[in-house]
Design a protein around this motif. Structure first.
Motif, PDB file in Angstrom:
ATOM      1  N   HIS A  64      67.965  55.097  24.262  1.00 35.35           N
ATOM      2  CA  HIS A  64      68.424  55.595  25.569  1.00 35.35           C
ATOM      3  C   HIS A  64      68.658  54.421  26.515  1.00 35.35           C
ATOM      4  O   HIS A  64      67.714  53.789  26.980  1.00 35.35           O
ATOM      5  CB  HIS A  64      67.385  56.546  26.161  1.00 35.35           C
ATOM      6  CG  HIS A  64      67.851  57.230  27.415  1.00 35.35           C
ATOM      7  ND1 HIS A  64      68.040  58.588  27.481  1.00 35.35           N
ATOM      8  CD2 HIS A  64      68.188  56.752  28.630  1.00 35.35           C
ATOM      9  CE1 HIS A  64      68.463  58.907  28.695  1.00 35.35           C
ATOM     10  NE2 HIS A  64      68.562  57.812  29.412  1.00 35.35           N
ATOM     11  N   CYS A  94      72.593  60.429  30.084  1.00 32.65           N
ATOM     12  CA  CYS A  94      72.351  61.146  31.352  1.00 32.65           C
ATOM     13  C   CYS A  94      73.646  61.600  32.023  1.00 32.65           C
ATOM     14  O   CYS A  94      73.707  61.739  33.256  1.00 32.65           O
ATOM     15  CB  CYS A  94      71.525  60.292  32.321  1.00 32.65           C
ATOM     16  SG  CYS A  94      69.911  59.829  31.660  1.00 32.65           S
ATOM     17  N   TYR A 192      70.942  66.105  38.013  1.00 30.91           N
ATOM     18  CA  TYR A 192      71.536  65.453  39.182  1.00 30.91           C
ATOM     19  C   TYR A 192      72.546  66.329  39.897  1.00 30.91           C
ATOM     20  O   TYR A 192      73.385  66.951  39.255  1.00 30.91           O
ATOM     21  CB  TYR A 192      72.275  64.177  38.746  1.00 30.91           C
ATOM     22  CG  TYR A 192      71.367  63.104  38.215  1.00 30.91           C
ATOM     23  CD1 TYR A 192      70.588  62.348  39.085  1.00 30.91           C
ATOM     24  CD2 TYR A 192      71.287  62.841  36.862  1.00 30.91           C
ATOM     25  CE1 TYR A 192      69.747  61.352  38.603  1.00 30.91           C
ATOM     26  CE2 TYR A 192      70.452  61.852  36.364  1.00 30.91           C
ATOM     27  CZ  TYR A 192      69.685  61.113  37.243  1.00 30.91           C
ATOM     28  OH  TYR A 192      68.856  60.139  36.760  1.00 30.91           O
ATOM     29  N   HIS A 220      69.730  64.765  29.739  1.00 31.01           N
ATOM     30  CA  HIS A 220      68.726  64.657  30.792  1.00 31.01           C
ATOM     31  C   HIS A 220      68.684  66.066  31.372  1.00 31.01           C
ATOM     32  O   HIS A 220      69.596  66.477  32.082  1.00 31.01           O
ATOM     33  CB  HIS A 220      69.160  63.620  31.830  1.00 31.01           C
ATOM     34  CG  HIS A 220      68.203  63.462  32.971  1.00 31.01           C
ATOM     35  ND1 HIS A 220      68.179  62.338  33.765  1.00 31.01           N
ATOM     36  CD2 HIS A 220      67.243  64.287  33.458  1.00 31.01           C
ATOM     37  CE1 HIS A 220      67.237  62.473  34.696  1.00 31.01           C
ATOM     38  NE2 HIS A 220      66.660  63.658  34.531  1.00 31.01           N
ATOM     39  N   HIS A 250      64.399  61.008  27.588  1.00 29.91           N
ATOM     40  CA  HIS A 250      63.166  60.621  28.301  1.00 29.91           C
ATOM     41  C   HIS A 250      62.265  61.829  28.577  1.00 29.91           C
ATOM     42  O   HIS A 250      61.988  62.157  29.736  1.00 29.91           O
ATOM     43  CB  HIS A 250      63.479  59.870  29.591  1.00 29.91           C
ATOM     44  CG  HIS A 250      64.640  60.397  30.402  1.00 29.91           C
ATOM     45  ND1 HIS A 250      64.652  61.658  30.939  1.00 29.91           N
ATOM     46  CD2 HIS A 250      65.812  59.827  30.756  1.00 29.91           C
ATOM     47  CE1 HIS A 250      65.792  61.822  31.590  1.00 29.91           C
ATOM     48  NE2 HIS A 250      66.509  60.741  31.494  1.00 29.91           N
ATOM     49  N   ASP A 366      65.568  53.555  28.659  1.00 28.99           N
ATOM     50  CA  ASP A 366      66.152  54.054  29.913  1.00 28.99           C
ATOM     51  C   ASP A 366      66.204  52.940  30.965  1.00 28.99           C
ATOM     52  O   ASP A 366      66.191  53.213  32.171  1.00 28.99           O
ATOM     53  CB  ASP A 366      65.382  55.267  30.438  1.00 28.99           C
ATOM     54  CG  ASP A 366      66.212  56.119  31.404  1.00 28.99           C
ATOM     55  OD1 ASP A 366      67.428  55.875  31.527  1.00 28.99           O
ATOM     56  OD2 ASP A 366      65.634  57.019  32.047  1.00 28.99           O
TER      57      ASP A 366
HETATM   58 ZN    ZN Z   1      68.152  60.338  32.667  1.00 29.43          ZN
END
Ligand code: ZN
Ligand code: CU
Length: 484
Positions: A64, A94, A192, A220, A250, A366
């Protein structure tokens, strides 16, 4: 049999990446492949490397990353990875990928974590792949296509809403083209804004492109806190609808009220894994890092600023200290720092350990390579798993630790003849000292070089040597998922 090779690592402790017990032996490399493994007394090489007492493992695969831009900007940008023994990175996570959408202005967060408009110059994945072919990265690259990047392209920048059916179809087409051009999967960042406005159906419509191409769905998730179980269910549903394996990014249980809930999420993932292909990546820290979102800051989740465009002098400082200095509350301080990023101390160490130790896990950093004061995971993830968690705490064996960074990851991403030490496999290798390997980066000194990683080879060529740094020559390639 006698053979002449380019180099032989002599008398090493071999961790072959499969999780099998370590054994002593030699590893011979010729060209870009491993030529022989075992007792190679009769073999000769241009270079003999005494590896007695040292470990050799397949080069680590960072499951990632947000290295889409870093892989394009030379050895200095990727030193943070080669110095950890990483030889392959998965980019485009993500929901954020540097292609296939060209941008003429700085994109909105979190796309902007890859930089200003000047970097968003790839109107197709083929253009990005072409750049990587013309200017090879120092490590191998596996690429995912981000939902948010697709949305900006398909919705004419008007992304503060769900996509129409026609727009979702356009995204699906762009994704299919990108997969045909060498991308390996599709990622979302439904956590997000504004991506959280995309309903499950929109994601399923786009992800349909994965089925024929045999691509992966990587996410994500929408919620990693109170609704983490709902989000796991949504992820599994999308995977089933597209008929493809899923990778949860993650994996964590965020916010104090959810501490301990890995006792629920891991069984949920196991139940899912009994029906469909499921994996997840995890980084070995109890703090996360991403863009700063003022509506989400909380007094019980300490935050440290990693970058701020209007206030670069605040990088590295605690948000609570900044708010006290400014005489305002946390939210207002966060607003004044924007655009900005932070480290959020939002996890429980017991959850982190449980999630790391579980057999479904792979290690992914990440890391955020363009942050001014980054989370230490960027420089420390892999040595921290080997040193702190495996050797010092005994959370799992060193064999298991290596497997979670190599063979397991190569299996999930479909990287043929990678992540394993055996004759015929690609010569992505790391030499390290199992007694001393450790992460040196921490929250106060986040870019300190890891210790005990002695050398890294990518496709048979040196990429990093301790004390010397990154090699001038770059020999990374674009890797594409093996189509089942
Ligand atoms: Zn992420
Ligand atoms: Cu990420």
């Amino acid at each position: 049999m006698t053979l002449r090779c380019d180099f032989i690592l002599r008398d090493a402790t071999i961790f072959d990446g499969t999780g099998a017990a370590r054994r002593r032996g030699d590893v011979a490399v010729r060209g870009d492949r491993i030529e022989g493994v075992g007792e190679l007394a009769g073999w000769t090489a241009d270079r003999e490397i005494d590896a007695a007492g040292k470990a050799v493992a397949p080069g680590f695969i960072d499951a990632h990353t947000h290295d889409d831009r870093a892989v394009l900007c030379g050895a200095s940008c990727m030193l943070c990875k080669m110095s950890q023994g990483v030889t392959t990175v998965v980019v485009g996570n993500c929901g954020i990928s540097l292609s296939p959408t060209r941008m003429t202005a700085r994109p909105i967060p979190p796309l902007d974590l890859l930089g200003d408009a000047e970097w968003w110059r790839f109107g197709s994945f083929a253009e990005y792949a072409d750049e990587l072919a013309r200017h090879p990265a120092p490590v191998n690259t596996v690429a995912l296509i981000g939902h948010m990047s697709l949305r900006v392209g398909a919705m004419n920048g008007d992304t503060q809403r769900a996509a129409t059916a026609a727009e979702a179809a356009r995204m699906q087409t762009r994704l299919a083209e990108s997969l045909a051009e060498g991308a390996s999967g599709f990622s979302t960042g439904l956590y997000y804004p504004p991506n959280l406005l995309a309903p499950t159906d929109e994601v399923i419509a786009v992800a349909a492109a994965l089925r024929d191409a045999g691509g992966l769905y990587v996410t994500h998730m929408r919620n990693e806190a109170e609704d983490v179980l709902v989000s796991i269910e949504e992820t599994l549903q999308i995977g089933r609808a597209a008929g493809v394996p899923v990778v949860i990014s993650h994996h964590k249980c965020a916010s104090p009220e959810n501490f301990g809930r890995s006792l629920q999420t891991l069984p949920a993932l196991e139940a899912g894994a009994a029906r469909q292909a499921v994996a997840y990546d995890v980084y070995p820290y109890a703090a996360g890092s991403t863009v700063l979102i003022p509506e989400r800051v909380r007094p019980d989740i300490p935050a440290r600023i990693t970058w701020s465009n209007p206030h670069p002098e605040m990088q590295g400082r605690m948000l609570s200290d900044i708010a006290a200095e400014w005489g305002c509350d946390l939210r207002e301080a966060a607003e004044r720092l924007l655009p900005a990023g932070g480290i959020f101390f939002q996890m429980d160490e017991a959850d982190v350990r449980r999630i790391l130790a579980h057999p479904l896990s792979m290690i992914g950093s990440d890391g955020l390579p363009h942050d001014a004061f980054p989370h230490p995971r960027l420089w420390g993830t892999f040595p921290r798993v080997l040193g702190h968690y495996a050797r010092d705490l005994g959370l799992f064996s060193l064999e298991q630790a290596v497997h979670k960074m190599t063979g397991r990851t190569a299996g999930v991403f479909g990287l043929r003849d990678r992540g394993v030490i055996r004759a015929g496999a690609w010569a992505d290798l790391v030499l390290f000292d199992p007694a001393t390997v450790r992460d040196a980066a921490d929250y106060d000194a986040p870019t300190r070089l890891a210790e005990g990683i002695l050398a890294t080879w990518v496709n048979g060529r040196p990429a990093y040597v301790a004390g010397e740094g990154a090699a001038a020559e770059a020999s990374g390639r674009l890797l594409t998922r093996d189509r089942p």
